[in-house]
Design a protein around this motif. Structure first.
Motif, PDB file in Angstrom:
ATOM      1  N   VAL A  83       0.988  -1.065   0.027  1.00 29.16           N
ATOM      2  CA  VAL A  83       0.032   0.109  -0.024  1.00 29.16           C
ATOM      3  C   VAL A  83       1.154   1.194  -0.209  1.00 29.16           C
ATOM      4  CG1 VAL A  83      -0.242  -0.036   2.411  1.00 29.16           C
ATOM      5  CG2 VAL A  83      -1.834   1.131   1.219  1.00 29.16           C
ATOM      6  N   LYS A  84       0.671   2.070  -0.913  1.00 25.52           N
ATOM      7  CA  LYS A  84       1.552   3.369  -1.109  1.00 25.52           C
ATOM      8  C   LYS A  84       0.679   4.579  -0.616  1.00 25.52           C
ATOM      9  CE  LYS A  84       5.074   5.600  -2.815  1.00 25.52           C
ATOM     10  NZ  LYS A  84       5.127   6.826  -2.024  1.00 25.52           N
ATOM     11  N   PHE A  85       1.025   5.303   0.485  1.00 21.64           N
ATOM     12  CA  PHE A  85       0.574   6.593   0.657  1.00 21.64           C
ATOM     13  C   PHE A  85       1.420   7.576   0.369  1.00 21.64           C
ATOM     14  CE2 PHE A  85      -0.431   3.443   4.039  1.00 21.64           C
ATOM     15  CZ  PHE A  85      -2.080   3.327   3.900  1.00 21.64           C
ATOM     16  N   GLU A  86       0.639   9.037   0.371  1.00 21.75           N
ATOM     17  CA  GLU A  86       1.554   9.874  -0.073  1.00 21.75           C
ATOM     18  C   GLU A  86       2.835  10.228   0.814  1.00 21.75           C
ATOM     19  OE1 GLU A  86      -0.060  14.251   0.473  1.00 21.75           O
ATOM     20  OE2 GLU A  86      -0.773  13.675  -1.446  1.00 21.75           O
ATOM     21  N   GLY A  87       3.837  10.027   0.216  1.00 23.52           N
ATOM     22  CA  GLY A  87       5.178   9.779   0.837  1.00 23.52           C
ATOM     23  C   GLY A  87       5.793   8.757   1.732  1.00 23.52           C
ATOM     24  N   TRP A  88       4.939   7.933   1.788  1.00 22.84           N
ATOM     25  CA  TRP A  88       5.332   6.506   2.289  1.00 22.84           C
ATOM     26  C   TRP A  88       4.653   5.493   1.982  1.00 22.84           C
ATOM     27  CZ3 TRP A  88       3.086   3.408   6.449  1.00 22.84           C
ATOM     28  CH2 TRP A  88       1.886   4.223   6.842  1.00 22.84           C
ATOM     29  N   GLY A  89       5.072   4.012   2.099  1.00 22.88           N
ATOM     30  CA  GLY A  89       4.349   2.710   1.913  1.00 22.88           C
ATOM     31  C   GLY A  89       4.662   1.685   2.860  1.00 22.88           C
ATOM     32  N   VAL A  90       4.033   0.743   2.810  1.00 29.01           N
ATOM     33  CA  VAL A  90       4.372  -0.586   3.455  1.00 29.01           C
ATOM     34  C   VAL A  90       3.819  -1.677   2.915  1.00 29.01           C
ATOM     35  CG1 VAL A  90       2.193   0.015   5.075  1.00 29.01           C
ATOM     36  CG2 VAL A  90       4.077  -1.066   6.009  1.00 29.01           C
ATOM     37  N   PRO A  91       4.519  -2.740   3.246  1.00 25.82           N
ATOM     38  CA  PRO A  91       4.109  -4.199   2.594  1.00 25.82           C
ATOM     39  C   PRO A  91       2.891  -4.509   3.264  1.00 25.82           C
ATOM     40  CG  PRO A  91       6.465  -4.165   3.082  1.00 25.82           C
ATOM     41  CD  PRO A  91       5.794  -2.982   3.795  1.00 25.82           C
ATOM     42  N   ILE A  92       1.832  -5.201   2.564  1.00 28.25           N
ATOM     43  CA  ILE A  92       0.676  -5.798   2.987  1.00 28.25           C
ATOM     44  C   ILE A  92       0.968  -7.301   3.486  1.00 28.25           C
ATOM     45  CG2 ILE A  92      -1.624  -6.517   2.572  1.00 28.25           C
ATOM     46  CD1 ILE A  92      -1.832  -4.073   0.649  1.00 28.25           C
ATOM     47  N   GLU A  93       0.751  -7.702   4.397  1.00 28.93           N
ATOM     48  CA  GLU A  93       1.016  -9.175   4.499  1.00 28.93           C
ATOM     49  C   GLU A  93      -0.193 -10.120   4.918  1.00 28.93           C
ATOM     50  OE1 GLU A  93       3.542  -9.115   8.217  1.00 28.93           O
ATOM     51  OE2 GLU A  93       5.315  -8.436   7.090  1.00 28.93           O
ATOM     52  N   ASP A  94      -1.559  -9.501   4.959  1.00 20.58           N
ATOM     53  CA  ASP A  94      -2.698 -10.352   4.932  1.00 20.58           C
ATOM     54  C   ASP A  94      -3.855  -9.184   4.832  1.00 20.58           C
ATOM     55  OD1 ASP A  94      -4.571 -12.388   4.807  1.00 20.58           O
ATOM     56  OD2 ASP A  94      -4.304 -12.697   7.027  1.00 20.58           O
ATOM     57  N   GLY A  95      -5.074  -9.565   4.623  1.00 22.17           N
ATOM     58  CA  GLY A  95      -5.931  -8.516   4.600  1.00 22.17           C
ATOM     59  C   GLY A  95      -7.589  -9.244   4.700  1.00 22.17           C
ATOM     60  N   ARG A  96      -8.345  -8.461   4.864  1.00 21.60           N
ATOM     61  CA  ARG A  96      -9.799  -8.907   4.775  1.00 21.60           C
ATOM     62  C   ARG A  96     -10.774  -7.672   4.620  1.00 21.60           C
ATOM     63  NH1 ARG A  96     -11.974 -10.967  10.784  1.00 21.60           N
ATOM     64  NH2 ARG A  96     -10.745  -9.365  12.082  1.00 21.60           N
ATOM     65  N   VAL A  97     -11.862  -7.690   4.006  1.00 21.19           N
ATOM     66  CA  VAL A  97     -13.129  -6.986   3.892  1.00 21.19           C
ATOM     67  C   VAL A  97     -14.044  -7.284   5.070  1.00 21.19           C
ATOM     68  CG1 VAL A  97     -15.033  -6.216   2.663  1.00 21.19           C
ATOM     69  CG2 VAL A  97     -12.999  -6.979   1.299  1.00 21.19           C
ATOM     70  N   LEU A  98     -14.081  -6.172   5.740  1.00 19.40           N
ATOM     71  CA  LEU A  98     -14.777  -6.407   7.231  1.00 19.40           C
ATOM     72  C   LEU A  98     -16.460  -6.141   6.797  1.00 19.40           C
ATOM     73  CD1 LEU A  98     -12.538  -4.701   9.831  1.00 19.40           C
ATOM     74  CD2 LEU A  98     -12.927  -7.362   9.264  1.00 19.40           C
ATOM     75  N   SER A  99     -16.806  -4.952   6.068  1.00 18.09           N
ATOM     76  CA  SER A  99     -17.818  -4.790   5.577  1.00 18.09           C
ATOM     77  C   SER A  99     -17.698  -3.792   4.306  1.00 18.09           C
ATOM     78  CB  SER A  99     -18.580  -3.634   6.751  1.00 18.09           C
ATOM     79  OG  SER A  99     -17.747  -2.374   6.741  1.00 18.09           O
ATOM     80  N   ASP A 100     -18.871  -3.325   4.034  1.00 14.59           N
ATOM     81  CA  ASP A 100     -18.880  -2.394   2.649  1.00 14.59           C
ATOM     82  C   ASP A 100     -17.935  -1.288   2.958  1.00 14.59           C
ATOM     83  OD1 ASP A 100     -20.473  -4.331   1.107  1.00 14.59           O
ATOM     84  OD2 ASP A 100     -22.340  -3.297   1.354  1.00 14.59           O
ATOM     85  N   ASP A 101     -17.893  -0.931   4.058  1.00 10.67           N
ATOM     86  CA  ASP A 101     -17.253   0.579   4.396  1.00 10.67           C
ATOM     87  C   ASP A 101     -15.982   0.464   5.104  1.00 10.67           C
ATOM     88  OD1 ASP A 101     -19.611   2.051   3.438  1.00 10.67           O
ATOM     89  OD2 ASP A 101     -20.718   1.290   5.534  1.00 10.67           O
ATOM     90  N   VAL A 102     -15.613  -0.742   5.550  1.00  6.78           N
ATOM     91  CA  VAL A 102     -14.217  -1.052   6.401  1.00  6.78           C
ATOM     92  C   VAL A 102     -13.709  -2.356   5.752  1.00  6.78           C
ATOM     93  CG1 VAL A 102     -13.341  -1.032   8.702  1.00  6.78           C
ATOM     94  CG2 VAL A 102     -15.380   0.213   8.126  1.00  6.78           C
ATOM     95  N   VAL A 103     -12.214  -2.050   5.530  1.00  7.14           N
ATOM     96  CA  VAL A 103     -11.338  -3.136   5.344  1.00  7.14           C
ATOM     97  C   VAL A 103     -10.355  -3.100   6.493  1.00  7.14           C
ATOM     98  CG1 VAL A 103     -11.857  -3.257   3.026  1.00  7.14           C
ATOM     99  CG2 VAL A 103      -9.717  -2.015   3.699  1.00  7.14           C
ATOM    100  N   GLU A 104      -9.599  -4.340   6.533  1.00  2.87           N
ATOM    101  CA  GLU A 104      -8.651  -4.392   7.599  1.00  2.87           C
ATOM    102  C   GLU A 104      -7.289  -5.012   6.761  1.00  2.87           C
ATOM    103  OE1 GLU A 104      -8.722  -5.951  11.950  1.00  2.87           O
ATOM    104  OE2 GLU A 104      -8.517  -7.551  10.556  1.00  2.87           O
ATOM    105  N   LEU A 105      -6.051  -4.471   6.975  1.00  4.91           N
ATOM    106  CA  LEU A 105      -4.975  -4.865   6.619  1.00  4.91           C
ATOM    107  C   LEU A 105      -3.957  -5.373   7.452  1.00  4.91           C
ATOM    108  CD1 LEU A 105      -4.421  -2.344   3.325  1.00  4.91           C
ATOM    109  CD2 LEU A 105      -5.398  -4.771   3.392  1.00  4.91           C
TER     110      LEU A 105
END
Length: 124
Positions: A83-105
């Protein structure tokens, strides 16, 4: 097949045939690929996201992040990416969709934590 030998043996001892173990393995691989696609779809088109990430340089309960991109890939049951944000980024090691409005990485170094993301602070 992504199950290690001990897991395959345990599944067979539990009563699954080799073909059934293979089917379960394929179902897990498919579910992982679907989750990766759903995560990418959640972030698609968003320029800004909010999170519950603890940040040393922010006092906001739910900091704002300028989002550049999210790239997920899978290998068997593993979901990885970046995931690349403005000015920095970080590796994703897992994730899931919690709802239509929220995810978790699950984010790797330097965050080392599970972080929820939404496109609206009120959803967190």
């Amino acid at each position: 097949m992504h199950f290690d030998q001990r897991t395959q043996r345990a599944l067979r001892e539990f009563g699954l045939s080799a073909d059934e173990v293979r089917e379960v393995s394929e179902a897990v691989v498919e579910a992982t690929a679907e989750e990766a696609a759903a995560l990418e779809a959640f972030f698609e088109g968003l320029d800004t996201v909010y999170s519950d990430m603890d940040q040393a340089h922010s006092t906001a309960e739910f900091p704002e992040h300028g989002l550049e991109y999210v790239d997920c890939y899978t290998h068997a049951a593993d979901l990885r990416g970046y995931v690349k944000f403005e000015g920095w980024g970080v590796p994703i090691e897992d994730g899931r969709v919690l709802s239509d409005d929220v995810v978790e990485l699950s984010l790797g170094p330097t965050v080392h934590d599970r972080v929820r993301f939404a496109d609206d602070r009120d959803d967190l």
